[in-house]
Write a protein that holds these residues in place. Structure first.
Motif, PDB file in Angstrom:
ATOM      1  N   PRO A 265       0.822  -1.219   0.000  1.00  0.00           N
ATOM      2  CA  PRO A 265       0.000   0.000   0.000  1.00  0.00           C
ATOM      3  C   PRO A 265       0.856   1.269   0.000  1.00  0.00           C
ATOM      4  O   PRO A 265       0.910   2.003   0.982  1.00  0.00           O
ATOM      5  CB  PRO A 265      -0.821  -0.139   1.294  1.00  0.00           C
ATOM      6  N   PHE A 266       1.544   1.498  -1.101  1.00  0.00           N
ATOM      7  CA  PHE A 266       2.400   2.679  -1.217  1.00  0.00           C
ATOM      8  C   PHE A 266       1.638   3.766  -1.961  1.00  0.00           C
ATOM      9  O   PHE A 266       1.141   3.550  -3.063  1.00  0.00           O
ATOM     10  CB  PHE A 266       3.679   2.326  -1.993  1.00  0.00           C
ATOM     11  N   ASN A 267       1.563   4.932  -1.338  1.00  0.00           N
ATOM     12  CA  ASN A 267       0.827   6.033  -1.941  1.00  0.00           C
ATOM     13  C   ASN A 267       1.829   7.104  -2.375  1.00  0.00           C
ATOM     14  O   ASN A 267       2.447   7.765  -1.538  1.00  0.00           O
ATOM     15  CB  ASN A 267      -0.182   6.590  -0.917  1.00  0.00           C
ATOM     16  N   GLU A 268       1.975   7.252  -3.687  1.00  0.00           N
ATOM     17  CA  GLU A 268       3.009   8.151  -4.206  1.00  0.00           C
ATOM     18  C   GLU A 268       2.763   9.610  -3.821  1.00  0.00           C
ATOM     19  O   GLU A 268       3.697  10.351  -3.534  1.00  0.00           O
ATOM     20  CB  GLU A 268       3.114   8.012  -5.721  1.00  0.00           C
ATOM     21  N   GLN A 269       1.492  10.003  -3.806  1.00  0.00           N
ATOM     22  CA  GLN A 269       1.193  11.396  -3.441  1.00  0.00           C
ATOM     23  C   GLN A 269       1.602  11.668  -1.992  1.00  0.00           C
ATOM     24  O   GLN A 269       2.227  12.687  -1.693  1.00  0.00           O
ATOM     25  CB  GLN A 269      -0.298  11.704  -3.658  1.00  0.00           C
ATOM     26  N   GLN A 270       1.270  10.698  -1.111  1.00  0.00           N
ATOM     27  CA  GLN A 270       1.661  10.864   0.302  1.00  0.00           C
ATOM     28  C   GLN A 270       3.185  10.920   0.433  1.00  0.00           C
ATOM     29  O   GLN A 270       3.722  11.682   1.226  1.00  0.00           O
ATOM     30  CB  GLN A 270       1.140   9.690   1.125  1.00  0.00           C
ATOM     31  N   PHE A 271       3.847  10.102  -0.350  1.00  0.00           N
ATOM     32  CA  PHE A 271       5.318  10.089  -0.323  1.00  0.00           C
ATOM     33  C   PHE A 271       5.868  11.456  -0.740  1.00  0.00           C
ATOM     34  O   PHE A 271       6.741  12.022  -0.086  1.00  0.00           O
ATOM     35  CB  PHE A 271       5.844   8.986  -1.258  1.00  0.00           C
ATOM     36  N   LYS A 272       5.303  12.002  -1.818  1.00  0.00           N
ATOM     37  CA  LYS A 272       5.767  13.315  -2.302  1.00  0.00           C
ATOM     38  C   LYS A 272       5.517  14.391  -1.239  1.00  0.00           C
ATOM     39  O   LYS A 272       6.368  15.248  -0.996  1.00  0.00           O
ATOM     40  CB  LYS A 272       5.051  13.679  -3.615  1.00  0.00           C
ATOM     41  N   ASP A 273       4.344  14.321  -0.606  1.00  0.00           N
ATOM     42  CA  ASP A 273       4.027  15.306   0.431  1.00  0.00           C
ATOM     43  C   ASP A 273       5.008  15.192   1.601  1.00  0.00           C
ATOM     44  O   ASP A 273       5.475  16.191   2.137  1.00  0.00           O
ATOM     45  CB  ASP A 273       2.597  15.094   0.960  1.00  0.00           C
ATOM     46  N   LYS A 274       5.305  13.945   1.969  1.00  0.00           N
ATOM     47  CA  LYS A 274       6.176  13.698   3.121  1.00  0.00           C
ATOM     48  C   LYS A 274       7.572  14.280   2.905  1.00  0.00           C
ATOM     49  O   LYS A 274       8.145  14.880   3.794  1.00  0.00           O
ATOM     50  CB  LYS A 274       6.245  12.182   3.354  1.00  0.00           C
ATOM     51  N   VAL A 275       8.102  14.103   1.702  1.00  0.00           N
ATOM     52  CA  VAL A 275       9.457  14.613   1.473  1.00  0.00           C
ATOM     53  C   VAL A 275       9.473  16.029   0.906  1.00  0.00           C
ATOM     54  O   VAL A 275      10.529  16.655   0.803  1.00  0.00           O
ATOM     55  CB  VAL A 275      10.320  13.672   0.595  1.00  0.00           C
ATOM     56  N   GLY A 276       8.292  16.546   0.540  1.00  0.00           N
ATOM     57  CA  GLY A 276       8.219  17.939   0.088  1.00  0.00           C
ATOM     58  C   GLY A 276       8.658  18.154  -1.347  1.00  0.00           C
ATOM     59  O   GLY A 276       9.415  19.088  -1.628  1.00  0.00           O
ATOM     60  N   VAL A 277       8.205  17.283  -2.267  1.00  0.00           N
ATOM     61  CA  VAL A 277       8.512  17.493  -3.690  1.00  0.00           C
ATOM     62  C   VAL A 277       7.222  17.407  -4.512  1.00  0.00           C
ATOM     63  O   VAL A 277       6.247  16.795  -4.092  1.00  0.00           O
ATOM     64  CB  VAL A 277       9.524  16.441  -4.226  1.00  0.00           C
ATOM     65  N   ASP A 278       7.242  18.042  -5.714  1.00  0.00           N
ATOM     66  CA  ASP A 278       6.075  17.998  -6.606  1.00  0.00           C
ATOM     67  C   ASP A 278       6.078  16.756  -7.460  1.00  0.00           C
ATOM     68  O   ASP A 278       5.064  16.300  -7.954  1.00  0.00           O
ATOM     69  CB  ASP A 278       6.103  19.169  -7.622  1.00  0.00           C
ATOM     70  N   THR A 279       7.308  16.270  -7.704  1.00  0.00           N
ATOM     71  CA  THR A 279       7.411  15.134  -8.603  1.00  0.00           C
ATOM     72  C   THR A 279       8.567  14.234  -8.162  1.00  0.00           C
ATOM     73  O   THR A 279       9.559  14.724  -7.636  1.00  0.00           O
ATOM     74  CB  THR A 279       7.606  15.635 -10.058  1.00  0.00           C
ATOM     75  N   VAL A 280       8.394  12.943  -8.374  1.00  0.00           N
ATOM     76  CA  VAL A 280       9.491  12.035  -8.025  1.00  0.00           C
ATOM     77  C   VAL A 280      10.478  12.012  -9.192  1.00  0.00           C
ATOM     78  O   VAL A 280      10.142  12.404 -10.308  1.00  0.00           O
ATOM     79  CB  VAL A 280       8.970  10.607  -7.730  1.00  0.00           C
ATOM     80  N   HIS A 281      11.680  11.555  -8.923  1.00  0.00           N
ATOM     81  CA  HIS A 281      12.687  11.487  -9.985  1.00  0.00           C
ATOM     82  C   HIS A 281      13.605  10.301  -9.727  1.00  0.00           C
ATOM     83  O   HIS A 281      13.928  10.006  -8.583  1.00  0.00           O
ATOM     84  CB  HIS A 281      13.527  12.779 -10.015  1.00  0.00           C
ATOM     85  N   THR A 288       8.887   4.057  -7.939  1.00  0.00           N
ATOM     86  CA  THR A 288       9.582   4.698  -6.817  1.00  0.00           C
ATOM     87  C   THR A 288      10.123   3.660  -5.831  1.00  0.00           C
ATOM     88  O   THR A 288      11.274   3.759  -5.390  1.00  0.00           O
ATOM     89  CB  THR A 288       8.634   5.685  -6.108  1.00  0.00           C
ATOM     90  N   LEU A 289       9.312   2.667  -5.496  1.00  0.00           N
ATOM     91  CA  LEU A 289       9.802   1.656  -4.547  1.00  0.00           C
ATOM     92  C   LEU A 289      10.941   0.839  -5.154  1.00  0.00           C
ATOM     93  O   LEU A 289      11.905   0.499  -4.465  1.00  0.00           O
ATOM     94  CB  LEU A 289       8.668   0.722  -4.106  1.00  0.00           C
ATOM     95  N   GLU A 290      10.840   0.542  -6.435  1.00  0.00           N
ATOM     96  CA  GLU A 290      11.930  -0.211  -7.078  1.00  0.00           C
ATOM     97  C   GLU A 290      13.225   0.593  -7.048  1.00  0.00           C
ATOM     98  O   GLU A 290      14.294   0.059  -6.744  1.00  0.00           O
ATOM     99  CB  GLU A 290      11.545  -0.552  -8.526  1.00  0.00           C
ATOM    100  N   ARG A 291      13.115   1.881  -7.339  1.00  0.00           N
ATOM    101  CA  ARG A 291      14.316   2.732  -7.306  1.00  0.00           C
ATOM    102  C   ARG A 291      14.890   2.822  -5.899  1.00  0.00           C
ATOM    103  O   ARG A 291      16.103   2.784  -5.695  1.00  0.00           O
ATOM    104  CB  ARG A 291      13.971   4.143  -7.753  1.00  0.00           C
ATOM    105  N   ARG A 292      13.981   2.963  -4.919  1.00  0.00           N
ATOM    106  CA  ARG A 292      14.460   3.156  -3.540  1.00  0.00           C
ATOM    107  C   ARG A 292      15.065   1.884  -2.958  1.00  0.00           C
ATOM    108  O   ARG A 292      15.962   1.948  -2.131  1.00  0.00           O
ATOM    109  CB  ARG A 292      13.309   3.619  -2.639  1.00  0.00           C
ATOM    110  N   TRP A 293      14.554   0.738  -3.345  1.00  0.00           N
ATOM    111  CA  TRP A 293      14.939  -0.505  -2.679  1.00  0.00           C
ATOM    112  C   TRP A 293      15.846  -1.421  -3.487  1.00  0.00           C
ATOM    113  O   TRP A 293      16.563  -2.233  -2.916  1.00  0.00           O
ATOM    114  CB  TRP A 293      13.677  -1.322  -2.317  1.00  0.00           C
ATOM    115  N   ALA A 294      15.763  -1.327  -4.807  1.00  0.00           N
ATOM    116  CA  ALA A 294      16.407  -2.390  -5.570  1.00  0.00           C
ATOM    117  C   ALA A 294      17.171  -1.920  -6.805  1.00  0.00           C
ATOM    118  O   ALA A 294      17.597  -2.744  -7.605  1.00  0.00           O
ATOM    119  CB  ALA A 294      15.352  -3.427  -5.973  1.00  0.00           C
ATOM    120  N   ARG A 295      17.315  -0.623  -6.997  1.00  0.00           N
ATOM    121  CA  ARG A 295      18.130  -0.127  -8.121  1.00  0.00           C
ATOM    122  C   ARG A 295      19.302   0.672  -7.558  1.00  0.00           C
ATOM    123  O   ARG A 295      19.146   1.410  -6.586  1.00  0.00           O
ATOM    124  CB  ARG A 295      17.286   0.776  -9.040  1.00  0.00           C
TER     125      ARG A 295
END
Ligand code: BES
Ligand code: ZN
Length: 459
Positions: A265-281, A288-295
């Protein structure tokens, strides 16, 4: 277990007060100014074990002491090694703390202080759970060997020699570390994969001193221009790392694991709000989870040179420098990647610039076995402590000792995180939920029970 749970409920305030006591010690391991406070924190941990009558040693090293303790042997039951650290990161930037970093306060159910979650609060759950067993049952159902070090936050350089020296005494069946996070509030997790790391520092020198940028600009190589050009060559705008051979050994994520990540249950909007960005990169083609955990990733961690003060100064700096690191994934070798980075830097440095490269620490990534009886025991214990079954996740941080424990002692590690990824570890206003301190201690107490039911692989 009911009696133990009751004990933990009755002693909640005492356990919290003791955590606050430890948090008041400014055990910043990287800065020698704090050495006395580091030693004090180590002794405090040792006193916890002494008070329970466990065999305890404060092992002096070339750096900060390692606290080693053993509970009594339990015939036929598995032996557990608990690793944790009592040192903390520097509190900077100080002016961004709402309250002083070494004066713990409770705000919105969280204790706020440097080290609250990383790792004093999490580590203490495994000591307080043992105390609950000792005070209620008079003994533990498994033998625990504790290795609580004081240099995790500055590279653990004296840990491996200690582990080698104590290798026979450290013989165990499984290791347990709580220095990671839950997936989300009220969604505990077991982490089965961590990234590895290679860390570099580069120093560039051009003219013998800072020059007027009007008089000399365009006639000599500016070390800060050179540095930014060199660093920019390392990652393209699609997030692909350009170090030759960097991806050669990377094992592609299997569809099954991608599906498992996607099902969380990963919510990208909540993630963006939490870290304070408009868009992930990040690297194109991955979630996003693949990049954060396995790339694998590359981040510049610091950069300096030229004028940093107020206003404008037309200077052509004589020197520049940067720190950067790559997080690695399983099968990438830190030595091989390190060599490729050094070669790339040498190839990139322009004429007119002298370069010095410093290769700091490195560690490989790790993935642990999900199909072991210990994993199942940990999942049951977490469900008992938190009232919710854990999900299985990977994380992007590194805990180098996990690989050392596997190579030296032949054991896997259970990474049972009680923190949250917005606990501000290494940053200002670090926090740890007191509810999770309590639930983590309950889960830990259950873990000893659940592990005791496992028949040892080798007698
Ligand atoms: N608790 C962290 C490790 C961690 C962070 C695990 C985030 C999972 C998610 C640990 O104290 C730490 O900060 N480790 C360093 C290791 C490095 C200095 C070799 C890290 O990951 O930067
Ligand atoms: Zn840390």
């Amino acid at each position: 277990m009911q009696e133990i749970e009751q004990y933990l409920t009755d002693h909640r305030a005492r356990n919290e007060n003791e955590l606050f006591e430890l948090l008041r010690m400014a055990s910043v391991s990287t800065d020698s100014q704090y050495a006395a406070e580091v030693a004090k924190a180590g002794n405090w941990v040792a006193d916890q074990f002494h008070a329970m009558g466990f065999t305890t040693e404060v092992v002096q090293t070339k750096g900060h002491p390692i606290v080693y303790a053993e509970t009594p042997a339990v015939a036929g039951a598995p032996i557990v090694l608990v690793y944790g650290h009592y040192d903390v990161q520097p509190p900077d930037p100080l002016d961004e703390w709402i309250s002083p970093p070494f004066e713990p306060v409770v705000r919105e159910g969280n204790v706020v202080a440097r080290g609250a979650t990383d790792d004093k609060g999490q580590m203490l759950t495994h000591i307080k759970s043992a105390q609950a067993w000792m005070d209620t049952a008079g003994s533990l159902p498994v033998q625990i060997k504790y290795v609580i070090e004081g240099e995790e936050e500055c590279g653990s350089s004296n840990l491996e020699p200690f582990l080698e020296e104590y290798r026979d005494r450290l013989a165990c069946d499984i290791a347990v570390i709580s220095d990671t996070s839950q997936f989300a509030k009220n969604q505990p997790a077991i982490t089965y994969g961590l990234k590895g790391i290679v860390y570099f520092e580069v120093f560039l020198e051009g003219p013998k001193q800072d020059l007027h940028s009007g008089t000399f600009g365009g006639s000599v190589y500016n070390p800060l221009n050179a540095l930014t050009q060199m660093l920019a060559a390392f990652v393209d705008d699609q997030g692909r790392i350009q170090i030759p051979g960097f991806y050669d050994d990377v094992v592609e994520l299997e569809q099954r694991e991608r599906d498992q990540f996607a099902a969380l249950p990963f919510n990208e909007q909540q993630f963006k709000d939490k870290v304070g960005v408009d868009t992930v990169h990040g690297e194109a083609g991955y979630t996003t989870l693949e990049r954060r955990w396995a790339r694998p990733t590359l981040d510049i961690n610091g950069i300096w040179g030229g004028y940093q003060g107020e206003g404008a100064k037309t200077v052509l700096p004589g020197k520049s420098g940067a720190k950067f690191s790559c997080r690695l994934v399983p099968n990438q070798e830190p030595e091989k990647i390190g060599a490729a980075i050094e070669k790339m830097l040498q190839d990139l440095v322009p004429n007119g610039i002298r370069m010095e490269v410093k290769h700091h620490h490195g560690a490989p990534a790790v993935v642990v076995d999900l199909d072991s009886p210990y994993m199942a025991a940990a999942a049951r214990a977490i469900e008992q402590g938190f009232g919710v079954a854990p999900v299985f996740i990977r994380e992007g941080g590194s805990i180098p000792v996990v690989t050392v424990l596997r190579d030296l002692l032949g054991v896997d590690t259970l990474l049972l995180g009680w923190g949250l990824d917005d606990d501000n570890t290494h940053g200002p206003n670090e926090k740890f939920s007191l509810e999770d301190f309590y639930r983590g201690t309950k889960a830990s107490a259950s873990l000893w029970q659940e592990i005791s039911k496992i028949k040892r692989a080798v007698e």
